[in-house]
Design a protein around this motif. Sequence first.
Motif, mmCIF file in Angstrom:
data_model
loop_
_atom_site.group_PDB
_atom_site.id
_atom_site.type_symbol
_atom_site.label_atom_id
_atom_site.label_comp_id
_atom_site.label_asym_id
_atom_site.label_seq_id
_atom_site.Cartn_x
_atom_site.Cartn_y
_atom_site.Cartn_z
ATOM 1 N N UNK A 1 0.856 -1.194 0.000
ATOM 2 C CA UNK A 1 0.000 0.000 0.000
ATOM 3 C C UNK A 1 0.889 1.240 0.000
ATOM 4 N N UNK A 2 0.843 1.989 -1.092
ATOM 5 C CA UNK A 2 1.702 3.170 -1.245
ATOM 6 C C UNK A 2 0.893 4.371 -1.707
ATOM 7 N N UNK A 3 -0.286 4.543 -1.138
ATOM 8 C CA UNK A 3 -1.058 5.716 -1.495
ATOM 9 C C UNK A 3 -2.017 6.075 -0.364
ATOM 10 N N UNK A 4 -2.391 7.339 -0.322
ATOM 11 C CA UNK A 4 -3.488 7.826 0.503
ATOM 12 C C UNK A 4 -4.585 8.329 -0.431
ATOM 13 N N UNK A 5 -5.782 8.489 0.132
ATOM 14 C CA UNK A 5 -6.922 8.998 -0.629
ATOM 15 C C UNK A 5 -7.339 10.344 -0.066
ATOM 16 N N UNK A 6 -7.607 11.296 -0.943
ATOM 17 C CA UNK A 6 -8.123 12.591 -0.542
ATOM 18 C C UNK A 6 -9.465 12.790 -1.246
ATOM 19 N N UNK A 7 -10.539 12.821 -0.463
ATOM 20 C CA UNK A 7 -11.877 13.043 -1.011
ATOM 21 C C UNK A 7 -12.153 14.534 -1.054
ATOM 22 N N UNK A 8 -12.662 15.014 -2.180
ATOM 23 C CA UNK A 8 -12.872 16.440 -2.387
ATOM 24 C C UNK A 8 -14.361 16.694 -2.615
#
Length: 288
Positions: A150-157
């Motif tokens: 796992x090499x990501x984050x999520x940003x909800x806009x």
Amino acid sequence: MSALWTPSGPDRIVHGDNLPVLEALPDGAFRLAYLDPPFNTGRVQERHEVSSTRAETGTAGFGGTRYERIRRLAAAFDDRFTDYWAFLEPRLEQVHRLLDPAGTLYLHLDYREAHYAKVLLDGLFGRDCFLNEIVWAYDFGARTTRRWPAKHDTVLVYVKDPERYHFDSSAVDREPYMAPGLQTAERIARGKLPTDVWWHTIVSPTGAEKTGYPTQKPLGVLRRIVAASSRPGDWVIDPFAGSGTTGAAALALNRRFLLIDESPDAIATMRARLPHALVSATAPPTAG
């Protein structure tokens, strides 16, 4: 709250629980909100019990979604999510109230909570107010051979009003083309506009940007958010301010900021990083 923040006052850092601070701020005071709350990773972390104010019958929300039904469905899949969302939901409700009509929320989560949060934010803001799911991909951290690392984050806009929100792609720092051989020299020199997948390294453990705060986010990521979704002079709020990267980005881009955190370590880091900001403390909670 006038003693802690006014729209004509200085940049502020507030030491305290963010919920009562948010509740005391005036409607529509902020153009941009960035939230990087503690991730519900299953590791031991402090929890705050916050009861929901919504009726068991499922009062219709901003987008007509029935909150209680959605919350029960989410909890049925992950018991930990119930406590996590009880902590986060009232803070997001306050942030929705605090955004001005052209305002935008960026909610930064990891893969464990992003899918639950997306459904619940659809109910809070309305599905038509969903703007983007940004994937921030990076290249450092733990390795595993038992699955895809796992090499990501999520940003909800989400935006306050899908007809009025502010977004300026021309203000954003451009990035190199991944296949420069397919581009003209002029396009290579200008760079390309970012998409909803952001390739950006984490803060280097030995770099000049490092403050020592354990969850510090890169300045480049926050600069992109602040530049795209606010104008010079606008107010930006970060209720889980941590190392103060949101404030550093706002300062560099001539925005105003209000940062909140209850960690003494975070406040000390922000004092050193943003020495011009006025630091205030909320009253400690009363016993009982």
